[in-house]
Design a protein around this motif. Structure first.
Motif, PDB file in Angstrom:
ATOM      1  N   GLY A   1     -12.488  42.309 -48.265  1.00 20.14           N
ATOM      2  CA  GLY A   1     -11.604  41.261 -48.769  1.00 20.14           C
ATOM      3  C   GLY A   1     -11.482  40.042 -47.873  1.00 20.14           C
ATOM      4  O   GLY A   1     -10.780  39.097 -48.211  1.00 20.14           O
ATOM      5  N   LYS A   2     -12.150  40.022 -46.742  1.00 23.44           N
ATOM      6  CA  LYS A   2     -12.043  38.918 -45.796  1.00 23.44           C
ATOM      7  C   LYS A   2     -13.201  37.944 -45.997  1.00 23.44           C
ATOM      8  O   LYS A   2     -14.311  38.337 -46.312  1.00 23.44           O
ATOM      9  N   ALA A   3     -12.920  36.655 -45.789  1.00 21.50           N
ATOM     10  CA  ALA A   3     -13.935  35.607 -45.874  1.00 21.50           C
ATOM     11  C   ALA A   3     -13.879  34.776 -44.604  1.00 21.50           C
ATOM     12  O   ALA A   3     -12.847  34.190 -44.287  1.00 21.50           O
ATOM     13  N   GLU A   4     -14.970  34.751 -43.867  1.00 24.54           N
ATOM     14  CA  GLU A   4     -15.029  33.945 -42.660  1.00 24.54           C
ATOM     15  C   GLU A   4     -15.122  32.460 -43.024  1.00 24.54           C
ATOM     16  O   GLU A   4     -15.314  32.092 -44.186  1.00 24.54           O
ATOM     17  N   ARG A   5     -14.972  31.632 -41.985  1.00 22.43           N
ATOM     18  CA  ARG A   5     -14.944  30.182 -42.214  1.00 22.43           C
ATOM     19  C   ARG A   5     -16.230  29.674 -42.856  1.00 22.43           C
ATOM     20  O   ARG A   5     -16.203  28.832 -43.755  1.00 22.43           O
ATOM     21  N   LYS A   6     -17.380  30.191 -42.418  1.00 21.45           N
ATOM     22  CA  LYS A   6     -18.660  29.759 -42.964  1.00 21.45           C
ATOM     23  C   LYS A   6     -19.227  30.749 -43.979  1.00 21.45           C
ATOM     24  O   LYS A   6     -20.406  30.668 -44.331  1.00 21.45           O
ATOM     25  N   ALA A   7     -18.409  31.659 -44.461  1.00 17.90           N
ATOM     26  CA  ALA A   7     -18.882  32.667 -45.408  1.00 17.90           C
ATOM     27  C   ALA A   7     -19.139  32.036 -46.770  1.00 17.90           C
ATOM     28  O   ALA A   7     -18.539  31.028 -47.138  1.00 17.90           O
ATOM     29  N   GLN A   8     -20.035  32.662 -47.527  1.00 14.51           N
ATOM     30  CA  GLN A   8     -20.359  32.191 -48.875  1.00 14.51           C
ATOM     31  C   GLN A   8     -19.845  33.148 -49.951  1.00 14.51           C
ATOM     32  O   GLN A   8     -20.215  33.010 -51.121  1.00 14.51           O
ATOM     33  N   GLY A   9     -19.012  34.107 -49.545  1.00 12.96           N
ATOM     34  CA  GLY A   9     -18.440  35.045 -50.493  1.00 12.96           C
ATOM     35  C   GLY A   9     -17.386  35.920 -49.835  1.00 12.96           C
ATOM     36  O   GLY A   9     -17.023  35.736 -48.671  1.00 12.96           O
ATOM     37  N   ILE A  10     -16.888  36.899 -50.583  1.00 17.74           N
ATOM     38  CA  ILE A  10     -15.850  37.824 -50.113  1.00 17.74           C
ATOM     39  C   ILE A  10     -16.514  39.115 -49.645  1.00 17.74           C
ATOM     40  O   ILE A  10     -17.337  39.703 -50.350  1.00 17.74           O
TER      41      ILE A  10
END
Length: 346
Positions: A96-105
């Motif tokens: 359920g976490k999304a990093e700053r540069k992530a493109q999804g969950i």
């Protein structure tokens, strides 16, 4: 010094004029075609509806010159890009976490991104965008030959004067063949983008490939007098997507776009002779002369080390010489006699 100050205000600052700012209206229209051949997209013709952001007509716009495409993305599960973080096992991936540069969950699983790197699995648009390789040369390098038509109207409301760049010499037949050149065709309202970039001091091929983190300005005349439109050029990176449905599944082509932003700025000022500012400037100059005299006297007579010398030169002192012993003062005697005559008469 005083003459220079008065002359500066009156001549160079045009102290004899009243001035007015301008109100400007700018509209633009681009023309040009480009062709690309990319895997997953096939041959593609690009026109103004594809490579200009926002829609035409505004005085500030972006022309796309290069892009990175991620074709046929769809909603699903896939490995995150390493920029979003790597992992060794599932404990490094919080669900359920999304990093700053992530493109999804994140789903909580650690999966292989390639043969050497593991990343967290995500739910999002897959496959993820990989923008490591920027096309060189630029895919839309034909943009150098695109043309830009500028229609500009200005008015000075205080003087009720209107001007535009479509002067009498610029007719339909002339605009069909002319391209702006600061010497050969200074009145032509049709500009070649490559020429604009060249006048700003850049090489179009270098500027078109990617964001150069650069800002330049170039000045171009549209008329011989009254006002001076000029450009402000910025490289910029934006993104957009094209969505479509195939066999009931939603897809998109994702584009990371590199382009050049054009800001067309119009600046100008008009002046007209007016007796009121003329007399005000002359009166102010006369007043400055008087103040300057007082300040010079104050400095020379009371502050400078040689002030006593200047006092001797500026002022001459005369000693009072009275009548000697046994002598009469002619002025006093005549005054006394006159007073006595008046008393006898009365």
């Amino acid at each position: 010094m005083r003459r220079r100050a008065g002359g500066w205000v009156f001549v160079y600052e045009k102290g004899y004029q009243t001035s007015s700012g301008l109100i400007s209206s700018v509209s633009v229209k681009l023309k040009g075609l480009a062709v690309t051949q990319l895997p997953g997209l096939g041959p593609q013709v690009w026109d103004v509806a594809d490579y200009v952001f926002p829609a035409q007509g505004d005085s500030s716009f972006v022309v796309m010159t290069n892009f990175i495409m991620t074709p046929q993305q769809t909603q699903g599960y896939c490995a995150e890009h390493p920029e979003g973080g790597t992992c060794m096992d599932d404990s490094g991936c919080t669900p359920g976490k999304a990093e700053r540069k992530a493109q999804g969950i994140r789903t909580g699983k650690c999966v292989a991104f390639n043969n050497t790197v593991q990343t967290c699995e995500i739910f999002g648009w897959c496959p993820v965008e990989v923008d490591d390789n920027i096309p060189c040369p630029a895919l839309l390098r034909e943009a150098e030959n695109f043309t830009l038509f500028i229609k500009n109207s200005i008015s000075f409301p205080r003087f009720k004067v209107n001007r535009r760049n479509l002067v009498e010499q610029v007719n339909d037949a002339y605009m069909k063949t002319c391209l702006y050149h600061k010497i050969l065709h200074p009145l032509c309202p049709v500009f070649k983008l490559g020429y604009v970039i060249q006048e700003s001091g850049w090489n179009f091929s270098t500027l078109a490939e990617k964001d150069q983190k650069a800002e330049r300005q170039t000045f171009l005349f549209l008329t011989k007098s009254f006002y001076r439109p000029h450009w402000k050029l910025l490289t910029i990176t934006i993104g957009f997507a094209r969505y479509f449905v195939e066999n009931g599944t939603n897809y998109r082509h994702l584009f990371k776009v590199f382009g050049i932003r054009f800001d067309i700025l119009v600046d100008g000022k008009a002046g007209k002779f007016d007796i009121i500012p003329t007399m005000t400037t002359i009166g102010s100059g006369i007043g400055i002369f008087g103040v300057a005299t007082v300040l010079c006297d104050l400095l020379l007579l009371h502050i400078l080390p040689k002030r006593h010398y200047y006092k001797q030169k500026k002022f001459k002192y005369a000693e009072a010489m009275g009548p000697g012993a046994g002598e009469r003062d002619p002025a006093a005697t005549s005054s006394t006699l006159g007073l006595q005559e008046n008393m006898k008469t009365s």
